[in-house]
Design a protein around this motif. Structure first.
Motif, PDB file in Angstrom:
ATOM      1  N   ASP A 180       0.874  -1.170   0.000  1.00 15.41           N
ATOM      2  CA  ASP A 180       0.000   0.000   0.000  1.00 15.41           C
ATOM      3  C   ASP A 180       0.912   1.221   0.000  1.00 15.41           C
ATOM      4  O   ASP A 180       1.606   1.494   0.983  1.00 15.41           O
ATOM      5  N   ILE A 181       0.947   1.935  -1.130  1.00 17.58           N
ATOM      6  CA  ILE A 181       1.839   3.085  -1.274  1.00 17.58           C
ATOM      7  C   ILE A 181       1.149   4.302  -0.662  1.00 17.58           C
ATOM      8  O   ILE A 181       0.220   4.869  -1.232  1.00 17.58           O
ATOM      9  N   THR A 182       1.617   4.710   0.505  1.00 13.51           N
ATOM     10  CA  THR A 182       0.962   5.786   1.236  1.00 13.51           C
ATOM     11  C   THR A 182       1.486   7.165   0.883  1.00 13.51           C
ATOM     12  O   THR A 182       0.810   8.170   1.130  1.00 13.51           O
ATOM     13  N   GLU A 183       2.672   7.248   0.336  1.00 15.30           N
ATOM     14  CA  GLU A 183       3.271   8.530  -0.052  1.00 15.30           C
ATOM     15  C   GLU A 183       4.390   8.263  -1.033  1.00 15.30           C
ATOM     16  O   GLU A 183       4.971   7.178  -1.070  1.00 15.30           O
ATOM     17  N   TYR A 184       4.700   9.251  -1.862  1.00 18.91           N
ATOM     18  CA  TYR A 184       5.790   9.091  -2.822  1.00 18.91           C
ATOM     19  C   TYR A 184       6.366  10.455  -3.164  1.00 18.91           C
ATOM     20  O   TYR A 184       5.708  11.489  -3.016  1.00 18.91           O
ATOM     21  N   THR A 185       7.635  10.447  -3.608  1.00 17.63           N
ATOM     22  CA  THR A 185       8.310  11.706  -3.881  1.00 17.63           C
ATOM     23  C   THR A 185       9.481  11.506  -4.836  1.00 17.63           C
ATOM     24  O   THR A 185      10.160  10.469  -4.798  1.00 17.63           O
ATOM     25  N   LEU A 186       9.698  12.494  -5.690  1.00 19.24           N
ATOM     26  CA  LEU A 186      10.916  12.556  -6.491  1.00 19.24           C
ATOM     27  C   LEU A 186      12.048  13.012  -5.572  1.00 19.24           C
ATOM     28  O   LEU A 186      11.863  13.921  -4.757  1.00 19.24           O
ATOM     29  N   ILE A 187      13.204  12.380  -5.671  1.00 21.20           N
ATOM     30  CA  ILE A 187      14.316  12.744  -4.796  1.00 21.20           C
ATOM     31  C   ILE A 187      14.813  14.142  -5.147  1.00 21.20           C
ATOM     32  O   ILE A 187      15.146  14.426  -6.301  1.00 21.20           O
ATOM     33  N   ALA A 188      14.867  15.019  -4.166  1.00 21.35           N
ATOM     34  CA  ALA A 188      15.305  16.396  -4.382  1.00 21.35           C
ATOM     35  C   ALA A 188      16.805  16.442  -4.671  1.00 21.35           C
ATOM     36  O   ALA A 188      17.571  15.590  -4.193  1.00 21.35           O
ATOM     37  N   PRO A 189      17.251  17.430  -5.459  1.00 29.10           N
ATOM     38  CA  PRO A 189      18.681  17.511  -5.815  1.00 29.10           C
ATOM     39  C   PRO A 189      19.608  17.599  -4.608  1.00 29.10           C
ATOM     40  O   PRO A 189      20.752  17.145  -4.682  1.00 29.10           O
ATOM     41  N   ASP A 190      19.126  18.177  -3.494  1.00 31.24           N
ATOM     42  CA  ASP A 190      19.995  18.332  -2.327  1.00 31.24           C
ATOM     43  C   ASP A 190      19.889  17.168  -1.344  1.00 31.24           C
ATOM     44  O   ASP A 190      20.467  17.210  -0.263  1.00 31.24           O
ATOM     45  N   GLU A 191      19.158  16.121  -1.703  1.00 37.60           N
ATOM     46  CA  GLU A 191      18.984  14.985  -0.803  1.00 37.60           C
ATOM     47  C   GLU A 191      20.196  14.059  -0.781  1.00 37.60           C
ATOM     48  O   GLU A 191      20.457  13.389   0.210  1.00 37.60           O
ATOM     49  N   GLY A 192      20.913  13.975  -1.895  1.00 36.57           N
ATOM     50  CA  GLY A 192      22.003  13.018  -1.970  1.00 36.57           C
ATOM     51  C   GLY A 192      21.482  11.614  -2.204  1.00 36.57           C
ATOM     52  O   GLY A 192      20.379  11.406  -2.723  1.00 36.57           O
ATOM     53  N   LYS A 193      22.233  10.633  -1.796  1.00 34.62           N
ATOM     54  CA  LYS A 193      21.864   9.224  -2.009  1.00 34.62           C
ATOM     55  C   LYS A 193      20.885   8.762  -0.940  1.00 34.62           C
ATOM     56  O   LYS A 193      21.127   8.928   0.256  1.00 34.62           O
ATOM     57  N   ILE A 194      19.783   8.174  -1.369  1.00 30.05           N
ATOM     58  CA  ILE A 194      18.797   7.605  -0.459  1.00 30.05           C
ATOM     59  C   ILE A 194      19.027   6.098  -0.385  1.00 30.05           C
ATOM     60  O   ILE A 194      19.080   5.415  -1.408  1.00 30.05           O
ATOM     61  N   ARG A 195      19.147   5.577   0.831  1.00 29.74           N
ATOM     62  CA  ARG A 195      19.486   4.172   1.006  1.00 29.74           C
ATOM     63  C   ARG A 195      18.388   3.428   1.769  1.00 29.74           C
ATOM     64  O   ARG A 195      17.653   4.025   2.561  1.00 29.74           O
ATOM     65  N   ILE A 196      18.341   2.117   1.511  1.00 28.01           N
ATOM     66  CA  ILE A 196      17.445   1.215   2.237  1.00 28.01           C
ATOM     67  C   ILE A 196      18.297   0.107   2.833  1.00 28.01           C
ATOM     68  O   ILE A 196      19.114  -0.506   2.142  1.00 28.01           O
ATOM     69  N   LYS A 197      18.130  -0.139   4.114  1.00 31.64           N
ATOM     70  CA  LYS A 197      18.877  -1.190   4.801  1.00 31.64           C
ATOM     71  C   LYS A 197      18.165  -2.520   4.612  1.00 31.64           C
ATOM     72  O   LYS A 197      16.994  -2.687   4.974  1.00 31.64           O
ATOM     73  N   TRP A 198      18.855  -3.494   3.998  1.00 33.66           N
ATOM     74  CA  TRP A 198      18.308  -4.837   3.785  1.00 33.66           C
ATOM     75  C   TRP A 198      19.251  -5.834   4.449  1.00 33.66           C
ATOM     76  O   TRP A 198      20.277  -6.208   3.892  1.00 33.66           O
ATOM     77  N   GLY A 199      18.931  -6.246   5.653  1.00 30.40           N
ATOM     78  CA  GLY A 199      19.845  -7.108   6.398  1.00 30.40           C
ATOM     79  C   GLY A 199      21.149  -6.382   6.642  1.00 30.40           C
ATOM     80  O   GLY A 199      21.181  -5.288   7.203  1.00 30.40           O
ATOM     81  N   ARG A 200      22.247  -6.978   6.188  1.00 31.97           N
ATOM     82  CA  ARG A 200      23.556  -6.348   6.332  1.00 31.97           C
ATOM     83  C   ARG A 200      23.928  -5.494   5.122  1.00 31.97           C
ATOM     84  O   ARG A 200      25.022  -4.920   5.090  1.00 31.97           O
ATOM     85  N   ARG A 201      23.057  -5.405   4.166  1.00 33.51           N
ATOM     86  CA  ARG A 201      23.380  -4.715   2.924  1.00 33.51           C
ATOM     87  C   ARG A 201      22.576  -3.427   2.794  1.00 33.51           C
ATOM     88  O   ARG A 201      21.501  -3.279   3.384  1.00 33.51           O
ATOM     89  N   GLU A 202      23.126  -2.493   2.003  1.00 31.28           N
ATOM     90  CA  GLU A 202      22.461  -1.225   1.764  1.00 31.28           C
ATOM     91  C   GLU A 202      22.149  -1.081   0.284  1.00 31.28           C
ATOM     92  O   GLU A 202      23.025  -1.258  -0.571  1.00 31.28           O
ATOM     93  N   LEU A 203      20.910  -0.769  -0.026  1.00 30.20           N
ATOM     94  CA  LEU A 203      20.469  -0.564  -1.397  1.00 30.20           C
ATOM     95  C   LEU A 203      20.300   0.924  -1.649  1.00 30.20           C
ATOM     96  O   LEU A 203      19.729   1.631  -0.810  1.00 30.20           O
ATOM     97  N   GLU A 204      20.770   1.395  -2.792  1.00 28.97           N
ATOM     98  CA  GLU A 204      20.416   2.755  -3.182  1.00 28.97           C
ATOM     99  C   GLU A 204      19.051   2.722  -3.851  1.00 28.97           C
ATOM    100  O   GLU A 204      18.832   1.976  -4.796  1.00 28.97           O
ATOM    101  N   ALA A 205      18.127   3.555  -3.342  1.00 33.84           N
ATOM    102  CA  ALA A 205      16.798   3.691  -3.947  1.00 33.84           C
ATOM    103  C   ALA A 205      16.821   4.980  -4.763  1.00 33.84           C
ATOM    104  O   ALA A 205      16.576   6.070  -4.246  1.00 33.84           O
ATOM    105  N   ALA A 206      17.128   4.846  -6.053  1.00 32.38           N
ATOM    106  CA  ALA A 206      17.442   6.011  -6.878  1.00 32.38           C
ATOM    107  C   ALA A 206      16.197   6.687  -7.439  1.00 32.38           C
ATOM    108  O   ALA A 206      15.136   6.090  -7.569  1.00 32.38           O
ATOM    109  N   VAL A 207      16.348   7.973  -7.768  1.00 29.60           N
ATOM    110  CA  VAL A 207      15.434   8.807  -8.558  1.00 29.60           C
ATOM    111  C   VAL A 207      14.123   9.136  -7.851  1.00 29.60           C
ATOM    112  O   VAL A 207      13.746  10.302  -7.721  1.00 29.60           O
ATOM    113  N   PHE A 208      13.380   8.125  -7.434  1.00 29.16           N
ATOM    114  CA  PHE A 208      12.007   8.318  -6.954  1.00 29.16           C
ATOM    115  C   PHE A 208      11.750   7.336  -5.819  1.00 29.16           C
ATOM    116  O   PHE A 208      12.128   6.164  -5.916  1.00 29.16           O
TER     117      PHE A 208
END
Length: 339
Positions: A180-208
């Motif tokens: 259920d997608i409750t909110e969404y956003t385009l990544i702002a230019p000043d946000e930098g890299k957005i990451r998601i923690k998956w266990g011991r690994r980090e995923l970059e969630a790019a663009v949106f």
């Protein structure tokens, strides 16, 4: 030009506009002597004769990238769709190339029978912006029969006419994904890299990015590490029948796609047979119990590979095992029994 007189007239016109200088080039030089290009054609002829037995073989891949004509057209017109799809298509393709994971492009437009998808362990449909009820049912059948399906952000937000749906996202596959997608956003230019923690690994969630709430039995696998939605779920998984569905709230960079390939156990499926540098591509075909492994060296200097199982070099007819050099821009075709 059918008649000689017409040809002469055309010839004179062409030479006049080129300043009366006539240039032509083909396989042979003006002198007609043998040269490098003729030698290369002779080599191609020799290789083609040696490859004749491959005719009728099928490309072998356990991972696939789904596309449809509707989405291909939409991404050309919809800026947001185009942005996320460009990143994800390139990211998944490059990750597959660099991990030596054969990857199919799977167009499901008009497909109704799930049997054609049963050969794939994992299917990526990174941004299924437009997805029909028939396609949603096809995905449901694929998963319930044991397949693993991976969706990314912006899935299901348009109907078959290209209009945004007036319903919760991801629309037609909400039940399948458990998202259920409750909110969404385009990544702002000043946000930098957005990451998601998956266990011991980090995923970059790019663009949106999408904020995901799990429903219908889905479980949270990863949460955002950055921005104002830090701690919110960004990766979920839901089991259905014998298979499972992953929903990822971003676009897939190469490194993110590589992590998915590894975590879903489809990366480098021939690693127990071959050790290859990143600069080499691996493609695999099969026919009548014979497997053909194509190794292409994309750099101009020799590439060192290691063959871990006894095979035969199809072009030379020699046995192949252990360390081997592939010349710059060269190719090897290795042949082996699958049983």
């Amino acid at each position: 030009i059918a008649h000689g007189s017409d040809y002469i007239g055309y010839f004179r016109w062409r030479t006049s506009i080129m300043g009366n200088e006539i240039y032509w080039h083909g396989i042979l030089d003006y002198s007609g002597r043998e040269n490098r290009r003729l030698k290369e054609i002779q080599d191609i002829h020799k290789y083609t004769e040696g490859m004749f037995e491959i005719a009728g073989s099928l490309y072998k891949a356990e991972a696939g990238l789904i596309e449809t004509y509707d989405n291909m057209m939409d991404e050309e017109l919809d800026t947001w769709h185009g942005m996320v799809n460009e990143v994800s298509t390139a990211g998944i393709f490059r990750a597959a190339q660099h991990t030596h994971t054969p990857l199919d492009i799977v167009n499901i437009s008009g497909m109704e029978d799930v049997s054609a998808l049963s050969r794939y362990k994992v299917l990526f449909w990174p941004h299924a912006v437009m997805i029909s009820e028939t396609e949603a049912k096809l995905m449901q059948d694929y998963v319930e029969n044991g397949g693993t399906l991976v969706f990314g952000c912006r899935t299901g937000y348009k109907d078959g006419t290209g209009k945004c749906i007036m319903d919760k996202l991801p629309g037609a596959v909400s039940g399948l994904t458990g998202a259920d997608i409750t909110e969404y956003t385009l990544i702002a230019p000043d946000e930098g890299k957005i990451r998601i923690k998956w266990g011991r690994r980090e995923l970059e969630a790019a663009v949106f990015n999408e904020e995901i709430q799990p429903v219908n039995g889905a479980e949270v696998l990863g949460r955002y590490m950055d921005s104002y939605y830090k701690g919110v779920p960004g990766l979920i998984r839901r089991s259905s029948g014998a298979g499972q569905v992953y929903y990822f709230g971003g676009a897939f960079t190469e490194e993110t796609a590589k992590i998915f390939l590894e975590e879903l156990n489809v990366a480098n499926p021939y690693g127990h047979m071959l050790q290859l540098p990143e600069e080499c591509e691996l493609a695999v075909r099969e026919k009548d119990g014979i497997r053909y492994l194509f190794i292409l060296n994309y750099r101009k200097t020799p590439a060192k590979i290691k063959i871990k199982k006894q095979m035969r070099d199809l072009l030379s007819g020699m046995e192949a095992a252990g360390n081997m050099l592939i010349e710059g821009y060269g190719v090897r075709i290795l042949k082996m029994q699958t049983y």
